[in-house]
Write a protein that holds these residues in place. Structure first.
Motif, PDB file in Angstrom:
ATOM      1  N   ALA A   1      30.272  -7.715   6.212  1.00  0.00           N
ATOM      2  CA  ALA A   1      31.563  -7.446   6.871  1.00  0.00           C
ATOM      3  C   ALA A   1      31.336  -6.924   8.290  1.00  0.00           C
ATOM      4  N   ASN A   2      30.366  -7.548   8.993  1.00  0.00           N
ATOM      5  CA  ASN A   2      30.025  -7.203  10.387  1.00  0.00           C
ATOM      6  C   ASN A   2      29.501  -5.777  10.562  1.00  0.00           C
ATOM      7  N   LYS A   3      29.071  -5.149   9.472  1.00  0.00           N
ATOM      8  CA  LYS A   3      28.444  -3.827   9.564  1.00  0.00           C
ATOM      9  C   LYS A   3      27.020  -3.939   9.024  1.00  0.00           C
ATOM     10  N   THR A   4      26.129  -3.069   9.497  1.00  0.00           N
ATOM     11  CA  THR A   4      24.747  -3.110   9.004  1.00  0.00           C
ATOM     12  C   THR A   4      24.547  -2.045   7.938  1.00  0.00           C
ATOM     13  N   PHE A   5      23.926  -2.461   6.849  1.00  0.00           N
ATOM     14  CA  PHE A   5      23.614  -1.565   5.740  1.00  0.00           C
ATOM     15  C   PHE A   5      22.097  -1.446   5.676  1.00  0.00           C
ATOM     16  N   THR A   6      21.603  -0.304   6.144  1.00  0.00           N
ATOM     17  CA  THR A   6      20.161  -0.112   6.312  1.00  0.00           C
ATOM     18  C   THR A   6      19.491   0.347   5.027  1.00  0.00           C
ATOM     19  N   LEU A   7      18.291  -0.185   4.796  1.00  0.00           N
ATOM     20  CA  LEU A   7      17.429   0.299   3.714  1.00  0.00           C
ATOM     21  C   LEU A   7      16.148   0.827   4.350  1.00  0.00           C
ATOM     22  N   THR A   8      15.799   2.068   4.048  1.00  0.00           N
ATOM     23  CA  THR A   8      14.550   2.646   4.543  1.00  0.00           C
ATOM     24  C   THR A   8      13.406   2.193   3.621  1.00  0.00           C
ATOM     25  N   PRO A   9      12.152   2.307   4.075  1.00  0.00           N
ATOM     26  CA  PRO A   9      11.023   1.927   3.205  1.00  0.00           C
ATOM     27  C   PRO A   9      11.050   2.672   1.875  1.00  0.00           C
ATOM     28  N   GLU A  10      11.441   3.946   1.899  1.00  0.00           N
ATOM     29  CA  GLU A  10      11.502   4.724   0.653  1.00  0.00           C
ATOM     30  C   GLU A  10      12.524   4.131  -0.321  1.00  0.00           C
ATOM     31  N   GLN A  11      13.540   3.444   0.243  1.00  0.00           N
ATOM     32  CA  GLN A  11      14.584   2.857  -0.605  1.00  0.00           C
ATOM     33  C   GLN A  11      14.217   1.460  -1.113  1.00  0.00           C
ATOM     34  N   TYR A  12      13.478   0.680  -0.304  1.00  0.00           N
ATOM     35  CA  TYR A  12      13.198  -0.697  -0.755  1.00  0.00           C
ATOM     36  C   TYR A  12      11.817  -0.886  -1.395  1.00  0.00           C
ATOM     37  N   VAL A  13      11.006   0.175  -1.427  1.00  0.00           N
ATOM     38  CA  VAL A  13       9.731   0.092  -2.148  1.00  0.00           C
ATOM     39  C   VAL A  13       9.920   0.747  -3.515  1.00  0.00           C
ATOM     40  N   VAL A  14       9.517   0.037  -4.567  1.00  0.00           N
ATOM     41  CA  VAL A  14       9.670   0.536  -5.934  1.00  0.00           C
ATOM     42  C   VAL A  14       8.321   1.051  -6.423  1.00  0.00           C
ATOM     43  N   LYS A  15       8.297   2.302  -6.902  1.00  0.00           N
ATOM     44  CA  LYS A  15       7.048   2.886  -7.410  1.00  0.00           C
ATOM     45  C   LYS A  15       7.012   2.783  -8.929  1.00  0.00           C
ATOM     46  N   LEU A  16       5.900   2.274  -9.444  1.00  0.00           N
ATOM     47  CA  LEU A  16       5.717   2.129 -10.887  1.00  0.00           C
ATOM     48  C   LEU A  16       4.469   2.875 -11.323  1.00  0.00           C
TER      49      LEU A  16
ATOM     50  N   ASP B   1       0.856  -1.187   0.000  1.00  0.00           N
ATOM     51  CA  ASP B   1       0.000   0.000   0.000  1.00  0.00           C
ATOM     52  C   ASP B   1       0.895   1.241   0.000  1.00  0.00           C
ATOM     53  N   CYS B   2       0.808   2.045  -1.064  1.00  0.00           N
ATOM     54  CA  CYS B   2       1.648   3.249  -1.181  1.00  0.00           C
ATOM     55  C   CYS B   2       1.460   4.202   0.000  1.00  0.00           C
ATOM     56  N   HIS B   3       0.272   4.175   0.605  1.00  0.00           N
ATOM     57  CA  HIS B   3      -0.017   5.109   1.709  1.00  0.00           C
ATOM     58  C   HIS B   3       0.594   4.645   3.033  1.00  0.00           C
ATOM     59  N   GLN B   4       1.091   3.411   3.063  1.00  0.00           N
ATOM     60  CA  GLN B   4       1.622   2.863   4.318  1.00  0.00           C
ATOM     61  C   GLN B   4       3.156   2.897   4.401  1.00  0.00           C
ATOM     62  N   ILE B   5       3.808   3.477   3.388  1.00  0.00           N
ATOM     63  CA  ILE B   5       5.274   3.432   3.335  1.00  0.00           C
ATOM     64  C   ILE B   5       5.910   4.006   4.603  1.00  0.00           C
TER      65      ILE B   5
ATOM     66  N   GLN C   1       1.388   2.865 -13.802  1.00  0.00           N
ATOM     67  CA  GLN C   1       0.634   1.987 -14.700  1.00  0.00           C
ATOM     68  C   GLN C   1      -0.734   2.583 -14.952  1.00  0.00           C
ATOM     69  N   SER C   2      -1.023   2.867 -16.218  1.00  0.00           N
ATOM     70  CA  SER C   2      -2.320   3.446 -16.623  1.00  0.00           C
ATOM     71  C   SER C   2      -2.666   4.676 -15.797  1.00  0.00           C
ATOM     72  N   GLY C   3      -1.673   5.532 -15.581  1.00  0.00           N
ATOM     73  CA  GLY C   3      -1.900   6.777 -14.839  1.00  0.00           C
ATOM     74  C   GLY C   3      -1.982   6.613 -13.342  1.00  0.00           C
ATOM     75  N   GLN C   4      -1.828   5.385 -12.843  1.00  0.00           N
ATOM     76  CA  GLN C   4      -1.868   5.149 -11.398  1.00  0.00           C
ATOM     77  C   GLN C   4      -0.497   4.711 -10.889  1.00  0.00           C
ATOM     78  N   THR C   5      -0.186   5.079  -9.643  1.00  0.00           N
ATOM     79  CA  THR C   5       1.076   4.658  -9.039  1.00  0.00           C
ATOM     80  C   THR C   5       0.861   3.342  -8.302  1.00  0.00           C
ATOM     81  N   ILE C   6       1.671   2.353  -8.651  1.00  0.00           N
ATOM     82  CA  ILE C   6       1.626   1.056  -7.967  1.00  0.00           C
ATOM     83  C   ILE C   6       2.931   0.900  -7.203  1.00  0.00           C
ATOM     84  N   CYS C   7       2.848   0.449  -5.964  1.00  0.00           N
ATOM     85  CA  CYS C   7       4.051   0.268  -5.147  1.00  0.00           C
ATOM     86  C   CYS C   7       4.369  -1.221  -5.006  1.00  0.00           C
ATOM     87  N   ILE C   8       5.605  -1.569  -5.311  1.00  0.00           N
ATOM     88  CA  ILE C   8       6.057  -2.966  -5.311  1.00  0.00           C
ATOM     89  C   ILE C   8       7.113  -3.160  -4.235  1.00  0.00           C
ATOM     90  N   SER C   9       7.035  -4.259  -3.511  1.00  0.00           N
ATOM     91  CA  SER C   9       8.103  -4.619  -2.566  1.00  0.00           C
ATOM     92  C   SER C   9       9.383  -4.843  -3.353  1.00  0.00           C
TER      93      SER C   9
END
Length: 293
Positions: A226-241, A211-215, A243-251
């Protein structure tokens, strides 16, 4: 280039710009790095298998909590030719549950139940031939013996795939509803049950929708390298596409299982490389990651 001594160092580096509105899509530098495109220092990890720039990766954390499966190490490769992050189903299922992702076909199935569930039920009660229900609703084309996906050619192939998914979802709903009617269940219980079955459907291409509204409510995810944490925020791991004039959010996560001894294996694609500037060091057989800028 290396053999002709045309590059300063035995490395190449990637910066991928994840902003779809930006004029520059990214930068590949042969023989060096562009300091404008990363912050701090690179963390390096040795290559364990040269064919795919493979290395050993540790645990994946959801909001700081271990997912367990790769805690003792998993193989991983970095690949600019893979759009998403692909990993073992065991972990991806945990991630998608935590971020409220559902398989694309699950979403289509629930849409069919919401829009047409009562109509399907009424038609079956009225003794309409089950094979003709979905074509009468308009989601499938009836070929004389059973419904088939709407084969009208469209400009966008994805739209055709979408109409086929609706037809498939409708046909499954007919079977499930018919089965429940035989057990004399109430309309409310039947539709509730069919919705639950929709949620359990695996996606054919491994893609899941969110749900795009729940990001803003989704957790941070972190890879251990290498014993370090590499963080991804929701804005970074959710892909927005679009389609037919609508935004679809993909994991950004999809399931991909490779059996031992080569697996379990992660493929850190563009979703990860967009967040972390990546150096491929073929002189020292190592890969470096630093926060993108």
């Amino acid at each position: 280039m290396q053999e002709q001594k045309l590059i300063e160092k035995d490395i190449f580096s990637f910066w991928l710009n994840r902003d779809p509105d930006a004029s520059a899509g990214g930068e590949l530098v042969f023989g060096g790095v562009d300091q404008k495109h990363y912050k701090g220092e690179h963390t390096y990890v040795p290559v364990t298998s040269k064919g795919y720039w493979q290395f050993d990766m540790g645990d994946l954390l959801i909001d700081g909590q271990s997912t367990g499966y790769c805690a003792g190490s998993c193989a991983a490769i970095v690949d600019s030719g893979t759009s998403l992050l692909a990993g073992p189903t065991t972990i991806v299922a945990q991630v998608n549950h935590a971020i409220g992702a559902e398989g694309i076909i699950s979403t289509e199935c629930k849409e069919v139940v919401k829009e047409y569930g009562e109509m399907i039920l009424e038609m079956l009660v009225a003794q309409t031939r089950p094979q003709k229900v979905c074509s009468q609703i308009g989601l499938c084309v009836f070929d004389g013996s059973h419904s088939v996906g709407n084969q009208i050619e469209t400009v966008v192939e994805k739209e055709k795939r979408g109409s086929d998914l609706l037809c498939t979802a409708c046909e499954m709903a007919v079977v499930w509803i018919q089965n429940q009617l035989r057990q004399n269940k109430t309309e409310e219980l039947i539709l509730q049950y069919v919705n639950q079955l929709c949620e359990r459907l695996p996606s054919p291409n491994g893609e899941s929708a969110v749900d795009c509204h729940q990001i803003s409510e989704m957790p941070n995810l972190a890879f251990t390298i290498a014993n370090k944490t590499f963080t991804l925020t929701p804005e970074q791991y959710v892909v927005k596409l679009e389609q037919s004039g609508q935004t679809i959010c993909i994991s950004g996560f999809m399931a991909f299982d490779i059996p031992p001894p080569r697996g379990p294996l992660w493929i850190l694609g563009d979703v990860f490389m967009g967040a972390y500037h990546t150096v491929f060091d073929f002189g020292e057989s190592r890969i470096g990651f630093a926060e993108s800028a």
